[in-house]
Scaffold this motif. Structure first.
Motif, mmCIF file in Angstrom:
data_model
loop_
_atom_site.group_PDB
_atom_site.id
_atom_site.type_symbol
_atom_site.label_atom_id
_atom_site.label_comp_id
_atom_site.label_asym_id
_atom_site.label_seq_id
_atom_site.Cartn_x
_atom_site.Cartn_y
_atom_site.Cartn_z
ATOM 1 N N THR A 173 13.064 5.112 6.968
ATOM 2 C CA THR A 173 12.770 3.748 6.513
ATOM 3 C C THR A 173 11.565 3.726 5.574
ATOM 4 O O THR A 173 10.706 2.843 5.656
ATOM 5 C CB THR A 173 12.541 2.780 7.692
ATOM 6 O OG1 THR A 173 11.371 3.182 8.423
ATOM 7 C CG2 THR A 173 13.734 2.749 8.621
ATOM 8 N N GLY A 174 11.508 4.704 4.683
ATOM 9 C CA GLY A 174 10.414 4.780 3.722
ATOM 10 C C GLY A 174 10.659 3.892 2.513
ATOM 11 O O GLY A 174 11.734 3.331 2.323
ATOM 12 N N ASP A 175 9.658 3.802 1.675
ATOM 13 C CA ASP A 175 9.701 2.995 0.455
ATOM 14 C C ASP A 175 10.106 3.907 -0.701
ATOM 15 O O ASP A 175 9.320 4.744 -1.152
ATOM 16 C CB ASP A 175 8.321 2.373 0.199
ATOM 17 C CG ASP A 175 8.310 1.407 -0.976
ATOM 18 O OD1 ASP A 175 9.051 1.628 -1.946
ATOM 19 O OD2 ASP A 175 7.529 0.435 -0.928
ATOM 20 N N VAL A 176 11.338 3.742 -1.206
ATOM 21 C CA VAL A 176 11.847 4.609 -2.266
ATOM 22 C C VAL A 176 10.994 4.495 -3.528
ATOM 23 O O VAL A 176 10.680 5.499 -4.181
ATOM 24 C CB VAL A 176 13.315 4.269 -2.589
ATOM 25 C CG1 VAL A 176 13.809 5.079 -3.788
ATOM 26 C CG2 VAL A 176 14.203 4.545 -1.389
ATOM 27 N N GLY A 177 10.608 3.278 -3.886
ATOM 28 C CA GLY A 177 9.807 3.088 -5.087
ATOM 29 C C GLY A 177 8.449 3.757 -4.993
ATOM 30 O O GLY A 177 8.004 4.440 -5.929
ATOM 31 N N LEU A 178 7.784 3.578 -3.863
ATOM 32 C CA LEU A 178 6.479 4.209 -3.676
ATOM 33 C C LEU A 178 6.616 5.725 -3.671
ATOM 34 O O LEU A 178 5.772 6.439 -4.233
ATOM 35 C CB LEU A 178 5.862 3.726 -2.360
ATOM 36 C CG LEU A 178 4.438 4.216 -2.049
ATOM 37 C CD1 LEU A 178 3.471 3.794 -3.137
ATOM 38 C CD2 LEU A 178 3.983 3.698 -0.685
ATOM 39 N N LEU A 179 7.688 6.222 -3.063
ATOM 40 C CA LEU A 179 7.921 7.670 -3.053
ATOM 41 C C LEU A 179 8.119 8.197 -4.468
ATOM 42 O O LEU A 179 7.602 9.267 -4.815
ATOM 43 C CB LEU A 179 9.141 8.006 -2.193
ATOM 44 C CG LEU A 179 9.592 9.475 -2.230
ATOM 45 C CD1 LEU A 179 8.483 10.396 -1.743
ATOM 46 C CD2 LEU A 179 10.856 9.667 -1.410
ATOM 47 N N GLY A 286 2.940 -5.085 -7.315
ATOM 48 C CA GLY A 286 3.056 -6.468 -6.857
ATOM 49 C C GLY A 286 2.937 -6.587 -5.352
ATOM 50 O O GLY A 286 2.352 -7.547 -4.829
ATOM 51 N N ASN A 287 3.467 -5.608 -4.649
ATOM 52 C CA ASN A 287 3.390 -5.609 -3.189
ATOM 53 C C ASN A 287 1.948 -5.495 -2.708
ATOM 54 O O ASN A 287 1.588 -6.005 -1.640
ATOM 55 C CB ASN A 287 4.221 -4.453 -2.640
ATOM 56 C CG ASN A 287 4.275 -4.437 -1.125
ATOM 57 O OD1 ASN A 287 4.594 -5.438 -0.489
ATOM 58 N ND2 ASN A 287 3.943 -3.299 -0.526
ATOM 59 N N LEU A 288 1.114 -4.830 -3.506
ATOM 60 C CA LEU A 288 -0.294 -4.670 -3.146
ATOM 61 C C LEU A 288 -1.131 -5.889 -3.532
ATOM 62 O O LEU A 288 -2.099 -6.221 -2.851
ATOM 63 C CB LEU A 288 -0.860 -3.415 -3.832
ATOM 64 C CG LEU A 288 -0.228 -2.073 -3.449
ATOM 65 C CD1 LEU A 288 -0.795 -0.950 -4.315
ATOM 66 C CD2 LEU A 288 -0.454 -1.771 -1.968
ATOM 67 N N ALA A 297 5.290 -12.303 -5.269
ATOM 68 C CA ALA A 297 5.702 -11.132 -4.502
ATOM 69 C C ALA A 297 7.222 -10.972 -4.528
ATOM 70 O O ALA A 297 7.746 -9.855 -4.658
ATOM 71 C CB ALA A 297 5.214 -11.243 -3.061
ATOM 72 N N ARG A 298 7.940 -12.092 -4.414
ATOM 73 C CA ARG A 298 9.406 -12.028 -4.439
ATOM 74 C C ARG A 298 9.902 -11.555 -5.813
ATOM 75 O O ARG A 298 10.830 -10.755 -5.909
ATOM 76 C CB ARG A 298 9.996 -13.404 -4.120
ATOM 77 C CG ARG A 298 9.744 -13.888 -2.703
ATOM 78 C CD ARG A 298 10.291 -15.296 -2.506
ATOM 79 N NE ARG A 298 9.916 -15.852 -1.219
ATOM 80 C CZ ARG A 298 10.591 -15.644 -0.091
ATOM 81 N NH1 ARG A 298 11.678 -14.903 -0.106
ATOM 82 N NH2 ARG A 298 10.184 -16.181 1.054
ATOM 83 N N ALA A 299 9.273 -12.057 -6.879
ATOM 84 C CA ALA A 299 9.703 -11.700 -8.232
ATOM 85 C C ALA A 299 9.461 -10.213 -8.510
ATOM 86 O O ALA A 299 10.340 -9.515 -9.037
ATOM 87 C CB ALA A 299 8.973 -12.555 -9.260
ATOM 88 N N THR A 300 8.274 -9.724 -8.165
ATOM 89 C CA THR A 300 7.975 -8.316 -8.435
ATOM 90 C C THR A 300 8.797 -7.394 -7.537
ATOM 91 O O THR A 300 9.183 -6.298 -7.958
ATOM 92 C CB THR A 300 6.474 -8.031 -8.246
ATOM 93 O OG1 THR A 300 6.052 -8.473 -6.934
ATOM 94 C CG2 THR A 300 5.642 -8.737 -9.305
ATOM 95 N N ASP A 417 2.630 5.013 14.557
ATOM 96 C CA ASP A 417 1.768 4.097 13.812
ATOM 97 C C ASP A 417 1.436 4.702 12.455
ATOM 98 O O ASP A 417 0.282 5.033 12.157
ATOM 99 C CB ASP A 417 0.495 3.820 14.612
ATOM 100 C CG ASP A 417 -0.360 2.732 13.970
ATOM 101 O OD1 ASP A 417 0.206 1.933 13.198
ATOM 102 O OD2 ASP A 417 -1.578 2.704 14.231
ATOM 103 N N TYR A 418 2.464 4.856 11.627
ATOM 104 C CA TYR A 418 2.274 5.464 10.314
ATOM 105 C C TYR A 418 2.399 4.395 9.236
ATOM 106 O O TYR A 418 3.311 3.566 9.266
ATOM 107 C CB TYR A 418 3.304 6.571 10.062
ATOM 108 C CG TYR A 418 3.184 7.730 11.020
ATOM 109 C CD1 TYR A 418 2.158 8.657 10.897
ATOM 110 C CD2 TYR A 418 4.095 7.891 12.070
ATOM 111 C CE1 TYR A 418 2.042 9.712 11.781
ATOM 112 C CE2 TYR A 418 3.990 8.950 12.952
ATOM 113 C CZ TYR A 418 2.957 9.861 12.811
ATOM 114 O OH TYR A 418 2.846 10.902 13.685
ATOM 115 N N SER A 419 1.498 4.438 8.269
ATOM 116 C CA SER A 419 1.536 3.487 7.158
ATOM 117 C C SER A 419 2.629 3.894 6.171
ATOM 118 O O SER A 419 3.181 5.000 6.229
ATOM 119 C CB SER A 419 0.185 3.452 6.445
ATOM 120 O OG SER A 419 -0.074 4.710 5.816
ATOM 121 N N ALA A 420 2.917 3.000 5.230
ATOM 122 C CA ALA A 420 3.943 3.275 4.226
ATOM 123 C C ALA A 420 3.589 4.502 3.398
ATOM 124 O O ALA A 420 4.453 5.343 3.104
ATOM 125 C CB ALA A 420 4.127 2.056 3.312
#
Length: 485
Positions: A173-179, A286-288, A297-300, A417-420
């Motif tokens: 369940t990771g963040d593909v964009g951040l990865l 935008g998420n940050l 936030a929704r648009a970005t 308890d791991y962050s994104a």
């Protein structure tokens, strides 16, 4: 079921999978699904839940992976077939100067390898490795090929939308964009290491196979290089100052007014490749910056969704790289749809890996194995790298290595308890493990050594060594960032 029993079932399932694939040469798709069913039954899962779990594992994985891999393959297909890869390489070489042809091609190769699978991307660049190397006065195609190949396969294993790392991201369940952003950032120092390590290794004069030596001597001649489709776009005619080249020009005297196809310019190709990366960056930033649920936030988030970013890139490339350069709409459609054929095999195998991941998670096998390993005191990021490397060296597929490792660690990581950003760094470690210890059971080993004219022994001294060093470099960078975050 007790923990010890579940661990034995898990070990037996993995051993059976490796045995079926390596000894009996079963198709990976069938082997993964069959082993998943056997493991589910052996772990005590109610029989009426086994097949629904298999279906859920397949569907859950394909929902994200099929979309990303399919769109990525279509983008890569049009870049490949329209001559865009060569145009980009020549454009960057002109910008940096002919005396910097090695770093120019390394940069071009790293960009090309973002949307295109390694095997295809490397074969596209082989004619350029030969012709550019000969023109620069190099003694061997290894001068250019050695830094390019290992870096491209590293990106294939660690950066979405490539299948193994994308599927692993789904499992955790990771963040593909951040990865993608973190993976590309880490690829920069890895690329620097690839350049200088290859430069050091090339101090040794490796004996090339007679066939490859002959082709290199005659590089730039009209005859095709063995095994290379000269009409595939990667080895089309040379570009002029405007960055275009005639590819597939009409030769029939009966149709003198037929438009002449041209290769896209390097800037157009660069735009097509980097546009989705930039859009994903917008979503991540935008998420940050914006409060959850706000309009901004929704648009970005919409703009930066990897699937939407790749969709926009594909739609623009349809015109920008195809129709604009006199390919008919039907021809561009055929190119893009044709790219889905090879991708389909990868997608189905990836989906089957998702089945195994679901079974390991739902049966409790993954928890039992991961918790037992964590009790040894090994940090989770190190454990992720070691497990992935073990699977890679044993069965050869980086995709399977990434998926299986993520499946074993999924419950522990999702429940921890791991962050994104920490999950992303674990994923990078998994990808690095899937890149390490590559040898004769890896198709990339044979493709690279064949086209560069290396013996098996010299392949170990160059390709395998560089793969391991780049994997360790990327892993070290992920560990360093882990300590910071």
């Amino acid at each position: 079921m007790g923990t010890a029993y579940l661990i034995l079932v898990g070990i037996a399932a993995i051993a059976l999978l490796l045995f079926l694939v390596m000894a009996f040469k079963w198709p990976a798709y069938i082997a993964l699904v069959a082993v998943s069913v056997v493991a589910a039954v052996a772990a005590g899962m109610p029989l009426d839940e086994v097949i629904p779990t298999v279906i859920a594992g397949m569907g859950g994985t394909l929902g994200s992976v099929a979309l990303l891999v399919g769109l990525g393959a279509m983008l890569g297909g049009i870049v490949e077939k329209t001559g865009g890869a060569e145009a980009l390489a020549r454009s960057i070489t002109r910008k940096l100067g002919e005396d910097r042809v090695v770093p120019a091609l390394v940069i071009a190769a790293s960009l090309i390898s973002i949307p295109i699978f390694y095997d295809v991307a490397f074969i596209i660049l082989v004619p350029l490795i030969y012709s550019f190397g000969k023109a620069a006065g190099h003694r061997s195609p290894l001068i250019l090929g050695l830094p390019i190949g290992p870096l491209m396969v590293y990106i294939h294993n660690t950066v979405p939308p490539h299948p193994g790392i994308t599927a692993a991201t789904v499992s955790l369940t990771g963040d593909v964009g951040l990865l993608m952003l973190v993976g590309l950032a880490i690829s920069v120092p890895v690329g620097v290491v690839a350049y200088f390590l290859a430069k050091y290794l090339n101090r040794t004069v490796f004996e090339l196979s007679p066939e490859i030596q002959e082709h290199f001597v005659h590089a730039g001649a009209d005859e095709p290089i063995a095994g290379i489709d000269q009409n595939g776009g990667g080895s089309g005619g040379s570009t002029g100052s405007g960055g275009t080249a005639a590819v597939g020009a009409a030769t029939s005297t009966s149709a003198p007014t037929a438009p002449v196809r041209t290769a896209p310019g390097g800037g157009e190709v660069l735009f097509a490749i980097l546009l989705p990366v930039a859009m994903i960056a917008v979503g991540t930033i935008g998420n940050l910056l914006f409060e959850d649920g706000s309009a901004e936030a929704r648009a970005t988030a919409f703009i930066g969704a990897p699937a939407f970013a790749l969709l926009v890139a594909c739609v623009l490339s349809y015109y920008l790289l195809g129709v604009r350069h006199h390919w008919s709409a039907g021809e561009v459609t055929e190119i893009m749809e044709g790219a889905l054929g090879p991708a389909a095999v990868v997608i189905f195998v990836t989906g089957a890996g998702g089945v195994l991941a679901k079974v390991l998670t739902e049966s409790g096998i993954g928890d039992a194995l991961a918790n037992s390993l964590l009790q040894t005191g090994i940090p989770i990021i190190v454990l992720a790298f070691l497990l992935s490397a073990a699977f890679k060296v044993s069965q050869g597929s980086g995709t399977v290595a990434s998926q299986t490792t993520a499946a074993l660690l999924a419950s522990t990581i999702i429940g921890g308890d791991y962050s994104a950003i920490q999950i992303v760094l674990i994923l990078v470690a998994i990808g690095c493990g899937a890149n390490s210890l590559t040898h004769v059971n890896d198709s990339a080993f044979w493709i690279t050594t064949k086209y560069l004219g290396l013996s098996v022994a010299d392949g170990f001294k160059t390709w395998s060594l560089m793969g391991l060093v780049l994997a360790l470099t990327g892993f070290a960078m992920s560990c360093l960032l882990w300590l910071i975050v």
